[in-house]
Design a protein around this motif. Structure first.
Motif, short mmCIF file in Angstrom:
data_model
loop_
_atom_site.label_atom_id
_atom_site.label_comp_id
_atom_site.label_asym_id
_atom_site.label_seq_id
_atom_site.Cartn_x
_atom_site.Cartn_y
_atom_site.Cartn_z
N GLN A 53 4.90 2.91 -27.92
CA GLN A 53 3.92 3.24 -28.96
C GLN A 53 3.19 4.52 -28.54
N GLU A 54 3.01 5.41 -29.52
CA GLU A 54 2.52 6.76 -29.21
C GLU A 54 1.24 6.78 -28.40
N SER A 55 0.31 5.88 -28.70
CA SER A 55 -1.00 5.94 -28.06
C SER A 55 -0.94 5.69 -26.55
N VAL A 56 0.12 5.05 -26.07
CA VAL A 56 0.23 4.84 -24.62
C VAL A 56 1.42 5.57 -24.00
N ALA A 57 2.11 6.35 -24.82
CA ALA A 57 3.36 6.96 -24.35
C ALA A 57 3.15 7.81 -23.11
N GLU A 58 2.12 8.64 -23.15
CA GLU A 58 1.89 9.55 -22.03
C GLU A 58 1.66 8.77 -20.74
N LEU A 59 0.82 7.75 -20.85
CA LEU A 59 0.49 6.92 -19.69
C LEU A 59 1.73 6.21 -19.16
N VAL A 60 2.49 5.63 -20.07
CA VAL A 60 3.68 4.88 -19.65
C VAL A 60 4.68 5.80 -18.97
N ILE A 61 4.89 6.98 -19.52
CA ILE A 61 5.87 7.90 -18.94
C ILE A 61 5.40 8.36 -17.55
N GLN A 62 4.11 8.66 -17.44
CA GLN A 62 3.57 9.07 -16.13
C GLN A 62 3.76 7.97 -15.11
N LYS A 63 3.45 6.74 -15.49
CA LYS A 63 3.58 5.62 -14.56
C LYS A 63 5.05 5.34 -14.22
N LEU A 64 5.89 5.50 -15.23
CA LEU A 64 7.32 5.26 -15.02
C LEU A 64 7.88 6.26 -14.02
N LYS A 65 7.51 7.53 -14.17
CA LYS A 65 7.99 8.56 -13.25
C LYS A 65 7.53 8.23 -11.83
N SER A 66 6.27 7.89 -11.72
CA SER A 66 5.72 7.59 -10.40
C SER A 66 6.42 6.38 -9.78
N ARG A 67 6.74 5.40 -10.60
CA ARG A 67 7.46 4.21 -10.09
C ARG A 67 8.88 4.58 -9.67
N MET A 68 9.50 5.46 -10.43
CA MET A 68 10.86 5.88 -10.09
C MET A 68 10.87 6.61 -8.74
N ASP A 69 9.78 7.34 -8.47
CA ASP A 69 9.67 8.06 -7.20
C ASP A 69 9.71 7.11 -6.01
N SER A 70 9.29 5.87 -6.22
CA SER A 70 9.21 4.95 -5.08
C SER A 70 10.46 4.09 -4.94
N LEU A 71 11.49 4.35 -5.73
CA LEU A 71 12.73 3.57 -5.60
C LEU A 71 13.58 4.13 -4.47
N TYR A 72 14.16 3.25 -3.69
CA TYR A 72 15.03 3.67 -2.60
C TYR A 72 16.47 3.64 -3.08
N LEU A 73 17.12 4.79 -2.96
CA LEU A 73 18.54 4.87 -3.32
C LEU A 73 19.35 5.04 -2.05
N VAL A 103 0.84 -1.20 0.00
CA VAL A 103 0.00 0.00 0.00
C VAL A 103 0.88 1.25 0.00
N LYS A 104 1.87 1.24 0.87
CA LYS A 104 2.76 2.40 0.99
C LYS A 104 3.48 2.68 -0.33
N GLU A 105 4.01 1.62 -0.95
CA GLU A 105 4.84 1.86 -2.13
C GLU A 105 4.02 2.12 -3.39
N ILE A 106 2.78 1.66 -3.41
CA ILE A 106 1.94 1.93 -4.59
C ILE A 106 1.14 3.21 -4.42
N LEU A 107 0.47 3.33 -3.28
CA LEU A 107 -0.45 4.45 -3.11
C LEU A 107 0.12 5.56 -2.22
N GLY A 108 1.09 5.24 -1.40
CA GLY A 108 1.68 6.26 -0.54
C GLY A 108 1.12 6.21 0.88
N ASN A 109 1.78 6.97 1.76
CA ASN A 109 1.40 6.97 3.17
C ASN A 109 -0.03 7.43 3.41
#
Lengths: 308, 489
Positions: free
Chosen positions: B311-331, A262-268
């Protein structure tokens, strides 16, 4: 938080985009959540958060007022030996037990959730389902846990399923509606995703995995798929939807893995019982046992934890 | 370590406590000598170099700097072991030794994983769950072939080559040692191996394991050092085969040096692999595949999916999801079990990556990096993506070997095949679609050694790995991997 009521556009279930789901990929992703290491303070904090998210449940044909009263007492007094424990989120019962439960928890933070719509099979006509729901509300239910018509869903009658949820939501008024997909009967993750989207767009406040009567129930894969549907909806509309995995979550470890997800997908923001619940009965004691172990250093026997 | 999250004004601030893998079971020596002829010998020059933990810049150990004289000693030992023992040993006996090495590696798996993380900067999750178990599996797999070579090459006479000189890179130090040593031993060759100068530790622990296994002296020799040590191996007249994994530039130098000699050569070089997302793909799993394709091992992967085509028709969605996934990576600290992105292998490599990020900005591409805090000590680089990149952009053409992804869009199948193939490299590709027929179509038209469908960066000992064009030649792994170490007649 935006209110759900702002959503007034007409939605047809054919227009909802549900991306396809690759099961192997989901399993891999879930394994990553399971490899998270939750230790020390974060473990203790996580366990308390989880405790506060439990919908303590009894849904049996043999339920009696006595049994329900005992469960309600437990909901408010999880383990009085420990002074700083939260209560659970709600008690979940059949409509016939709502009034009894409500009397027990009135004036506390614990809510009364009632299953309805011919739970668990949902095999009844719509007007019966509406009356079932109305009865539970009249008895004092704060929340309604409805089941979808899985037979109709599997035969492709998505609009029927959509309309039925919308009708029950209308009946609920201010009471929050949890929509049970019974994912064990939907069999594929593609179906789980589609049913999640239908429920969300039709007005669900919460989506819930299972009745607890069918196996498999709340697997991590299924919960992950539903959380992604909630995330996509939130990203699109800014409206939060709650999630309730129910059935099969009986250990602290599994509960923590769910919180990680939940935390990692939707946030705190989703880490409160307003947006995330566990439908479970034996989970509470396992968490209590873990908390006592962390604070005293030793495991206590299950005889030291009440089983109401 | 914390990353950005929406809605933190409500909800509960729940963060993971540090969960560091213990290092107490790892007993490292202060100084490592060369492993030649079954013994630890001092380098003839008397020189040592330091190996550094890239996560905190602390010196871990001193490592012998082997020179030409040491290499000569190692080759002589390998030759003697080849003629006197290894080439005439019954193959089933050879297999026993290789199995024993695999089992001893398993026994010391935790030690190997921690050493790998300390020395290379990769996360403990990866070294524990991927590098070390996979390295063991390569030994197990090739041990099984040792006495079955006549079935691998039916109706052919199979002979070993002799002494193999092997030079391995710093991105998967132990795994690459396994890829090289296991098939060479199984086919009856002896080995002189040089690990990379920034990551020699696990190869040296492997040498201890080999010593413990009772493998006859001289069958495997480990000579640590820098580029000149490698050159001494390449140019040694008594070596029959060179296997090199590393950069394309060095690969070219090696191939030139070997021209006109009878030495056999396999090269596994760079890549700029295309990861292709079609509009019918399982989008969320594809996003995971993109992340795994480019950020696995901080992008220090020769087959990294560094060119993303959506593919262009999903590019916006994929990029948005990719950014959001990158935000949740722990470095952060690679030893923390919850770290997703560890340290860049060396200061040099970090500078190279920074150079390319600068070029990307100058080329006008739009950059995105999640807001993660970078530790002040050690070499770290935030996961990075570039949008609005052209086929002609430098960052889309050259191998960066870091956590940097370029994104381009496409409209039709033919277009993406053309663009994916439009690269001097040809190591790997990924195809994401729900359509089976499309997978077969693309896998027959993409010019790359490995093509993954609806997954990325999956490795298995039974599966051959290798490249087209400037990504090299020869295959490692699987039945094909045996071919590189035998003479058939």
């Amino acid at each position: 938080m935006k209110s759900k009521l702002v959503k007034k556009e007409i939605i047809h279930s054919d227009n909802i985009f549900s991306p396809s789901i690759d099961k192997v990929g989901v399993e891999e992703r879930v394994a990553r959540f399971q490899s998270r290491s939750i230790k020390n303070e974060s473990k203790l904090q996580g366990l308390k958060i989880a405790l506060n998210m439990i919908d303590l449940t009894t849904l049996e044909g043999k339920d009696t007022p006595g049994k329900v009263k005992q469960m309600c007492y437990k909901a408010l007094h999880l383990h009085d030996v420990h002074p700083n424990l939260p209560s659970v989120a709600a008690v979940c019962v059949y409509p016939s037990m709502v009034r009894i439960a409500k009397n027990e928890v009135r004036g506390t933070t614990v809510k009364v959730a009632s299953v309805s719509t011919a739970f668990p099979s949902g095999q009844a006509p719509l007007d019966v389902k509406i009356r079932d729901t109305q009865f539970a509300l009249d008895e004092g239910a704060d929340e309604i846990d409805m089941v979808i018509s899985r037979g109709k869903f599997l035969s492709g009658e998505y609009n029927f399923v959509f309309d039925e949820i919308a009708k029950i939501k209308e009946t609920c008024g201010k009471a929050r509606l949890k929509v049970i997909l019974e994912t064990g009967e939907l069999t594929t993750l593609d179906n789980v995703r589609k049913a999640s989207d239908i429920a969300i767009y039709a007005g669900a406040d919460f989506i819930k995995t299972s009745t607890g009567k069918i196996q498999p129930a709340a697997t991590m894969q299924v919960t992950y798929t539903m959380l992604m549907a909630i995330k996509d909806y939130y990203d699109k509309t800014g409206i939060m939807i709650g999630m309730k995995p129910a059935g099969g979550i009986s250990t602290s470890k599994l509960a923590l893995h769910n919180l990680v997800m939940v935390k990692e997908i939707l946030g705190n923001a989703w880490l409160t019982n307003e947006w995330f619940r566990f439908g479970a009965s034996s989970l509470a004691n396992d968490i209590l046992m873990q908390i006592m172990k962390m604070e005293t250093g030793v495991y206590q026997s299950s005889d030291y934890f009440s089983i109401d | 370590m914390a990353t950005k999250k929406k809605n933190t004004e409500q909800g509960i601030d729940w963060n993971y406590s540090p969960s560091l893998e213990s290092t107490s079971h790892l007993k490292l020596k202060k100084k490592y000598d060369l492993f030649i002829d079954g013994e630890w010998v001092k380098p003839s020059s008397g020189k040592y170099f330091k190996t550094v933990n890239p996560a905190n810049e602390e010196v871990i150990a001193e490592i012998a700097y082997g020179n030409q004289e040491d290499v000569d000693k190692a080759v002589k030992a390998a030759r003697k072991a080849y003629t006197d023992v290894w080439s005439i040993m019954p193959p089933a006996e050879r297999a026993k030794y290789i199995f024993r090495i695999a089992r001893l590696m398993q026994e010391r798996a935790r030690e190997l994983a921690v050493a790998e993380t300390l020395d290379a900067g990769k996360t403990i999750r990866e070294s524990r769950d991927i590098d070390v178990p996979l390295a063991c599996n390569y030994f197990f797999y090739y041990a099984g072939w040792a006495d079955k070579l006549e079935y691998a090459f039916p109706n052919r006479k199979v002979e070993s080559l002799g002494v193999a000189g092997q030079i391995i890179p710093w991105n998967f130090p132990l795994l690459m040692a396994a890829w090289k040593i296991a098939p060479a031993l199984a086919t009856g060759n002896t080995v002189v191996l040089k690990p990379a100068e920034t990551t020699p530790l696990t190869a040296l622990i492997l040498a201890e394991i080999i010593e413990e296994s009772g493998l006859p002296a001289g069958v495997v020799n480990i000579v640590t050092g820098h580029g000149d040590t490698g050159a001494a191996i390449v140019n040694h007249p008594d070596i029959d085969k060179i296997a090199f994994t590393g950069s394309t530039n060095v690969g070219k130098i090696i191939q030139k040096a070997l021209a006109g000699t009878s030495k056999k050569l396999t090269l596994e070089l760079g890549g700029k692999s295309a990861n292709i997302i079609f509009d019918d793909a399982p989008i969320d799993q594809a996003v995971e595949g993109i992340v795994n394709g480019i950020f696995f091992n901080q992008g220090h992967v020769c087959c990294a999916g560094s060119r993303l085509y959506v593919q262009e028709s999903v590019a916006e969605l994929v990029i948005q999801k990719l950014k959001s996934r990158m935000d949740s990576l722990y470095l952060g600290n690679p030893l923390d079990k919850n770290t997703d992105i560890g340290a860049i292998n060396s200061k040099e490599q970090l500078e190279t990556i920074h150079k390319y990020i600068k070029i990307g900005k100058q080329e006008g591409a739009e950059m995105y990096q999640p807001k993660c805090s970078i530790p002040t000590k050690g070499f770290y680089c935030a996961p990075t993506l570039f949008i609005n990149v052209a086929q002609s952009s430098v960052i889309a053409q050259e191998e960066i070997f870091g956590p940097v992804l370029t994104i381009q869009t496409f409209r039709t199948v033919d277009e993406v095949i053309q663009k994916a193939n439009n690269s001097p490299f040809g190591l790997a590709a990924g195809v994401w679609t729900d359509k089976g027929s499309r997978i077969f179509n693309l896998s027959s038209k993409l010019r790359a050694g490995v093509i993954w469908a609806n997954t990325y960066n999956k490795f298995d000992p039974t599966s051959p790995f290798g490249g087209y064009k400037e990504s090299g030649f020869g295959r490692e792994g699987g039945l094909h991997g045996l071919n590189s170490y035998v003479k058939l007649s």
